[in-house]
Design a protein around this motif. Structure first.
Motif, mmCIF file in Angstrom:
data_model
loop_
_atom_site.group_PDB
_atom_site.id
_atom_site.type_symbol
_atom_site.label_atom_id
_atom_site.label_comp_id
_atom_site.label_asym_id
_atom_site.label_seq_id
_atom_site.Cartn_x
_atom_site.Cartn_y
_atom_site.Cartn_z
ATOM 1 N N PHE A 146 0.913 -1.180 0.017
ATOM 2 C CA PHE A 146 -0.108 0.120 -0.036
ATOM 3 C C PHE A 146 0.847 1.071 -0.007
ATOM 4 N N TYR A 147 0.144 2.359 -0.249
ATOM 5 C CA TYR A 147 1.245 3.532 -0.381
ATOM 6 C C TYR A 147 0.336 4.641 0.216
ATOM 7 N N LEU A 148 0.951 5.773 0.796
ATOM 8 C CA LEU A 148 0.487 7.012 1.387
ATOM 9 C C LEU A 148 -0.400 7.816 0.326
ATOM 10 N N ASP A 149 -1.463 8.003 0.369
ATOM 11 C CA ASP A 149 -2.488 8.825 -0.525
ATOM 12 C C ASP A 149 -2.053 10.285 -0.108
ATOM 13 N N LYS A 150 -1.183 10.907 -0.787
ATOM 14 C CA LYS A 150 -0.846 12.422 -0.689
ATOM 15 C C LYS A 150 -1.620 13.178 -1.520
ATOM 16 N N SER A 151 -2.729 12.614 -2.071
ATOM 17 C CA SER A 151 -3.512 13.671 -3.078
ATOM 18 C C SER A 151 -4.412 14.439 -2.246
ATOM 19 N N TYR A 152 -4.550 14.123 -0.842
ATOM 20 C CA TYR A 152 -5.630 14.773 0.154
ATOM 21 C C TYR A 152 -4.597 15.868 0.912
ATOM 22 N N GLN A 153 -5.234 16.689 1.361
ATOM 23 C CA GLN A 153 -4.749 17.814 2.123
ATOM 24 C C GLN A 153 -4.203 17.124 3.500
ATOM 25 N N CYS A 154 -4.889 16.303 3.886
ATOM 26 C CA CYS A 154 -4.390 15.549 5.074
ATOM 27 C C CYS A 154 -4.530 13.965 4.830
ATOM 28 N N PHE A 155 -3.212 13.396 5.066
ATOM 29 C CA PHE A 155 -2.961 12.243 4.827
ATOM 30 C C PHE A 155 -2.686 11.162 5.859
ATOM 31 N N ALA A 156 -2.178 11.947 7.216
ATOM 32 C CA ALA A 156 -1.675 11.321 8.249
ATOM 33 C C ALA A 156 -2.382 11.877 9.508
ATOM 34 N N ILE A 157 -2.678 11.457 10.639
ATOM 35 C CA ILE A 157 -2.976 12.194 11.721
ATOM 36 C C ILE A 157 -2.309 11.256 13.055
ATOM 37 N N LYS A 158 -2.307 11.608 14.040
ATOM 38 C CA LYS A 158 -1.943 11.036 15.248
ATOM 39 C C LYS A 158 -2.616 11.333 16.564
ATOM 40 N N GLY A 159 -2.806 10.465 17.398
ATOM 41 C CA GLY A 159 -3.542 10.534 18.740
ATOM 42 C C GLY A 159 -3.442 9.434 19.421
ATOM 43 N N ASP A 160 -4.168 9.295 20.559
ATOM 44 C CA ASP A 160 -4.088 8.135 21.565
ATOM 45 C C ASP A 160 -5.555 7.546 21.172
ATOM 46 N N PHE A 161 -5.754 6.663 20.162
ATOM 47 C CA PHE A 161 -6.983 6.240 19.809
ATOM 48 C C PHE A 161 -7.365 4.943 20.498
ATOM 49 N N PHE A 162 -6.703 4.431 21.382
ATOM 50 C CA PHE A 162 -6.797 3.161 22.137
ATOM 51 C C PHE A 162 -6.833 3.185 23.614
ATOM 52 N N GLY A 163 -6.527 4.585 24.129
ATOM 53 C CA GLY A 163 -6.596 4.903 25.483
ATOM 54 C C GLY A 163 -5.626 4.181 26.408
ATOM 55 N N ASP A 164 -4.395 4.015 25.872
ATOM 56 C CA ASP A 164 -3.292 3.439 26.680
ATOM 57 C C ASP A 164 -2.092 4.247 27.176
ATOM 58 N N GLY A 165 -2.504 5.505 26.750
ATOM 59 C CA GLY A 165 -1.373 6.725 26.812
ATOM 60 C C GLY A 165 -0.291 6.573 25.815
ATOM 61 N N VAL A 166 -0.492 5.782 24.973
ATOM 62 C CA VAL A 166 0.765 5.710 23.694
ATOM 63 C C VAL A 166 0.204 6.332 22.154
ATOM 64 N N ILE A 167 0.823 7.058 21.756
ATOM 65 C CA ILE A 167 0.418 7.896 20.456
ATOM 66 C C ILE A 167 0.486 6.872 19.280
ATOM 67 N N ASP A 168 -0.806 6.754 18.791
ATOM 68 C CA ASP A 168 -1.076 6.054 17.588
ATOM 69 C C ASP A 168 -0.928 6.995 16.146
ATOM 70 N N TYR A 169 -0.951 6.230 15.057
ATOM 71 C CA TYR A 169 -0.928 6.867 13.850
ATOM 72 C C TYR A 169 -2.132 6.345 13.105
ATOM 73 N N LEU A 170 -2.465 7.219 12.411
ATOM 74 C CA LEU A 170 -3.488 6.853 10.997
ATOM 75 C C LEU A 170 -3.074 7.287 9.902
#
Length: 258
Positions: A127-151
Motif C-alpha cells: 500500500f502507499y500513502l495517498d498524498k493527493s488529500y490535504q490531510c493524509f496522516a494524523i496521530k493521537g491516542d486512539f486506544f486509551g493506553d497513553g501511547v500515541i498512535d498513527y492513522l
C-alpha cells in the motif's frame, strides 16, 4: 549598489520561503491569530498543509518544559483548513492569519517521517500513502493506553482509499484497517477530504435522527459519548456526510455527523 543587491536578496529569500509547503505538527492543531501574538480566532488541524506568505519576528514558547523556537508567520488561509473558534464569524476568513512556525515542518520532512514509519510494517508493503488529500496522516491516542498512535490514508491493491490505524503499544504494534470489502461500516472508500483527530473529553454524538438534524442541546445525556482518549472525525467538504469514529469495547464505532 550594495543596498540594491541586499534588497534583491531579501525579496528572493522571502519568495523562496513562501513557495515551500509546510505541515502542521501541533497534535491539537496550530493556533491562528489576527496578528502576531494577537487575538486567537481558531486553529489549523494537525496534518494540514500551510503556505507561508511572510516570515516575521522570532518567537519562542515553553512546551512541556522545553523551549520551542520559531517565527510568527503570515499564513495563506485559502490554502488550508481553518477551524474557527465558537462565536467567530466566517467573514473573518477575509483577514490575514498568523501562526507560530515552531509547530510547522516542511511537507517533505512530514512525508519522509511517515513513509519511514510505514516501511517498518511489512503488512503495509503493498500500500502507499495517498498524498493527493490535504490531510493524509494524523496521530493521537486512539486506544486509551497513553501511547500515541498513527492513522494513514492509503491506497490498497484494489485502488480503494483506506485508513490504516497503527496501535502503537509499549511492546510492538497492531494494525487495523478501515475500508474495503470488510469495512465495519460498509464504507468501501474513505474518500472524505476532511480528516481530523478529536481530542479526548470532546462530547461525541449523532446529530441526525431519522433524517432530522439535531444540535448538542437536543441530545439526551445517554446519547453523548465522552472518551478519555482521542477519536477520529471524517467529513465531506460539500456533501452532508461524515461522522466520528472511535474504538470502544473491542470494536469500531461510528456516530453520524450530517
Amino acid at each position: 549598489m550594495k543596498k540594491i543587491i541586499l534588497l534583491i536578496f531579501l525579496v528572493l529569500n522571502t519568495f523562496v520561503f513562501s513557495q515551500e509547503v509546510f505541515q502542521v505538527i501541533a497534535q491539537e492543531g496550530l493556533t491562528v491569530r489576527l496578528a502576531p501574538n494577537g487575538k486567537r480566532i481558531g486553529k489549523i488541524p494537525y496534518g494540514y498543509p500551510v503556505n507561508i506568505l511572510e516570515k516575521g519576528e522570532p518567537f519562542s514558547i515553553k512546551d512541556n518544559g522545553k523551549a520551542k523556537t520559531g517565527n510568527w508567520v503570515k499564513i495563506d488561509n485559502t490554502s488550508t483548513k481553518v477551524i474557527l473558534d465558537e462565536g467567530i464569524n466566517d467573514s473573518i476568513l477575509k483577514e490575514n492569519f498568523y501562526g507560530f512556525s515552531g509547530y510547522l515542518i516542511t511537507q517533505k520532512d512530514f512525508i519522509n517521517q511517515f513513509e519511514k514509519e510505514i516501511s517498518t510494517h511489512s503488512a503495509l508493503k503493498d500500500f502507499y500513502l495517498d498524498k493527493s488529500y490535504q490531510c493524509f496522516a494524523i496521530k493521537g491516542d486512539f486506544f486509551g493506553d497513553g501511547v500515541i498512535d498513527y492513522l494513514y490514508r492509503m491506497i490498497d491493491t484494489n485502488g480503494n482509499i483506506r485508513f490504516y490505524i497503527i496501535d502503537n503499544q509499549k511492546k510492538g504494534s497492531q494494525i487495523y484497517g478501515l475500508g474495503g470489502e470488510k469495512d465495519p461500516f460498509k464504507i468501501k472508500n474513505y474518500d472524505f477530504p476532511i480528516l481530523m483527530m478529536i481530542p479526548k473529553g470532546t462530547p461525541l454524538w449523532s446529530n441526525s435522527d431519522k433524517g432530522i438534524k439535531r444540535n448538542l442541546n437536543g441530545i439526551s445525556k445517554n446519547e453523548i459519548v465522552t472518551l478519555d482518549y482521542d477519536a477520529i472525525y471524517v467529513h465531506q467538504e460539500n456533501k452532508k456526510e461524515g461522522g466520528f469514529i472511535f474504538r470502544k469495547d473491542g470494536k469500531w464505532n461510528w456516530l453520524n455527523q450530517k
